[in-house]
Structures are given as C-alpha cells and as structure tokens.
Design a protein around this motif. Sequence first.
Motif, short mmCIF file in Angstrom:
data_model
loop_
_atom_site.label_atom_id
_atom_site.label_comp_id
_atom_site.label_asym_id
_atom_site.label_seq_id
_atom_site.Cartn_x
_atom_site.Cartn_y
_atom_site.Cartn_z
N ALA A 173 -5.20 6.20 19.00
CA ALA A 173 -5.95 5.67 17.85
C ALA A 173 -5.33 4.42 17.25
O ALA A 173 -6.03 3.59 16.66
N LEU A 174 -4.00 4.26 17.40
CA LEU A 174 -3.32 3.18 16.68
C LEU A 174 -2.06 2.76 17.42
O LEU A 174 -1.25 3.61 17.84
N THR A 205 0.82 -1.21 0.00
CA THR A 205 0.00 0.00 0.00
C THR A 205 0.85 1.25 0.00
O THR A 205 1.93 1.29 0.59
N GLY A 206 0.33 2.27 -0.67
CA GLY A 206 0.95 3.57 -0.68
C GLY A 206 0.36 4.50 0.37
O GLY A 206 0.79 5.65 0.49
N LEU A 207 -0.61 4.00 1.13
CA LEU A 207 -1.21 4.78 2.22
C LEU A 207 -0.34 4.67 3.46
O LEU A 207 0.19 3.58 3.75
N ASP A 208 -0.20 5.76 4.20
CA ASP A 208 0.53 5.64 5.46
C ASP A 208 -0.36 4.92 6.47
O ASP A 208 -1.53 4.62 6.21
N ALA A 209 0.19 4.62 7.65
CA ALA A 209 -0.52 3.78 8.61
C ALA A 209 -1.84 4.40 9.04
O ALA A 209 -2.88 3.71 9.12
N GLU A 210 -1.84 5.69 9.31
CA GLU A 210 -3.07 6.35 9.77
C GLU A 210 -4.12 6.37 8.65
O GLU A 210 -5.31 6.12 8.90
N GLN A 211 -3.70 6.67 7.44
CA GLN A 211 -4.63 6.67 6.30
C GLN A 211 -5.21 5.27 6.08
O GLN A 211 -6.40 5.11 5.81
N PHE A 212 -4.36 4.27 6.19
CA PHE A 212 -4.81 2.89 5.98
C PHE A 212 -5.81 2.49 7.06
O PHE A 212 -6.82 1.83 6.78
#
Length: 227
Positions: free
Chosen positions: A184-185, A137-144
């Motif tokens: 959150a994570l 994935t090209g999304l960072d952890a928070e975006q994912f």
Amino acid sequence: MSATDRPKDGKKIPAAKTVGKAAAKTADKKPAPPRAGGAKPSSSSSAGARSGPPARRAPAGVPVRRPRGPREDYPTVQAFVAIGANLGDAEAAVKAAMAAIGALQRTQVTARSSLYRSEPVDAEGPDFINAVVAVRTGLDAEQFLVALQRLETLAGRERPFPNAPRTLDLDLLMHGNSVIDTPALTLPHPRMRERAFVLKPLAEIAPDKVPRAALARVTGQVVKRIV
C-alpha cells in the motif's frame, strides 16, 4: 432664664426639663442635605459586603496574561506531499488541495511551492499542474495516506486504467524518517528523484531534501513555473 420661663412661685425649672425641651427642638429639625460633590457615608451593609484582600493590579507597562482555552498537544512529524492534476480546472484543483490538506485532522501546512506546468510523465492527457506542500502532522504515515486518498476521491479522482488522466493526484513523498515498503505504501517515494515536476517544487520549499545530482539528472524534463 427669661421671665416667661419662671414659675409663678419663683422656683427654678430643673435642669432635666430644660435639656428635654432642647432635645425636642433638635428632633424637629430636618437634617441638612449633603453638599454637592461630597462623599456619601458608607452604610454598614456595603462595608460588610467587602470580603477578602483587594484585587492586585499589574505594574504599569507589564502585559497582563489572559487565560487561554484548552489546546490539543500531540507529537508531529514533517511530511511532504506532491500535488498534480490535468483534468478540468487543474490550477484551481491544486490550490483547493493545498487548503484541504491543511484542514486535515492534526495537520498544518507549513510551506507551499509555486505552481508548475509539466508534460505527462508515465501518464496520458493534457499538461499537468504540479506543486508540493510541506506539513506538520500528528497522523502516522498510513493514516495520512488514507486521508490523502479520501481527498482524491472527493475531488472526483477515477482510475479507469493505469496512468489515466486525473482530476487530482496526491503522492506522499516523505513522512518524517519513515522507511516503509508495503503493497500500500513505499516511503520515501520510490520515483520522486526521477521526476522534475516533483524535485523542482520540492527544492523550492526544502532545498536540503533535493540533492544537486538528482536535479541534474532531470534537466531534460520540461517544467515551467507559472505562479
């Protein structure tokens, strides 16, 4: 010269007049039709239409490269997502979630585990159907994480009380080498090595991510591979 061509006074007809008569006869004749199969002469207009060097042909046996459309290039990381459900058609929900994760922006599923049945751990309700997927994935952890939570909502996930039964549960286990600890994570997932329903499907698609000692500690948890 025949007798009819001679003038009465005995003088000869000039050569120019003779040539003129011959030319007139030639003009009266129609041009012969071209022979079958013969090449037609090219006109000056068609010859002038050609411009530039002739097109080059690839040698025999050499594949021709065709132009490709635009491609989006972006850096990606490997991530792992645990999938679970124990309400409704749980097996169908897990399979649908695998496809939905692969359809996320800049994300591709690279491996899917088998489906496993397990008893609820720190939860209530019927048995769970579980699986794990690996993605790039090209999304960072928070975006994912936000994207995964959106998929849970679309699947009808509700949280009436802690550890309630669920139509879909998506846990981000790892995201590259990210180490995160926020409200959150938390990455890596803090309880992933305590749960057989996570470690067994994860070991199936990424055995290097699961220490043998961790598997040994969860042998008492009943997890059955079904598909």
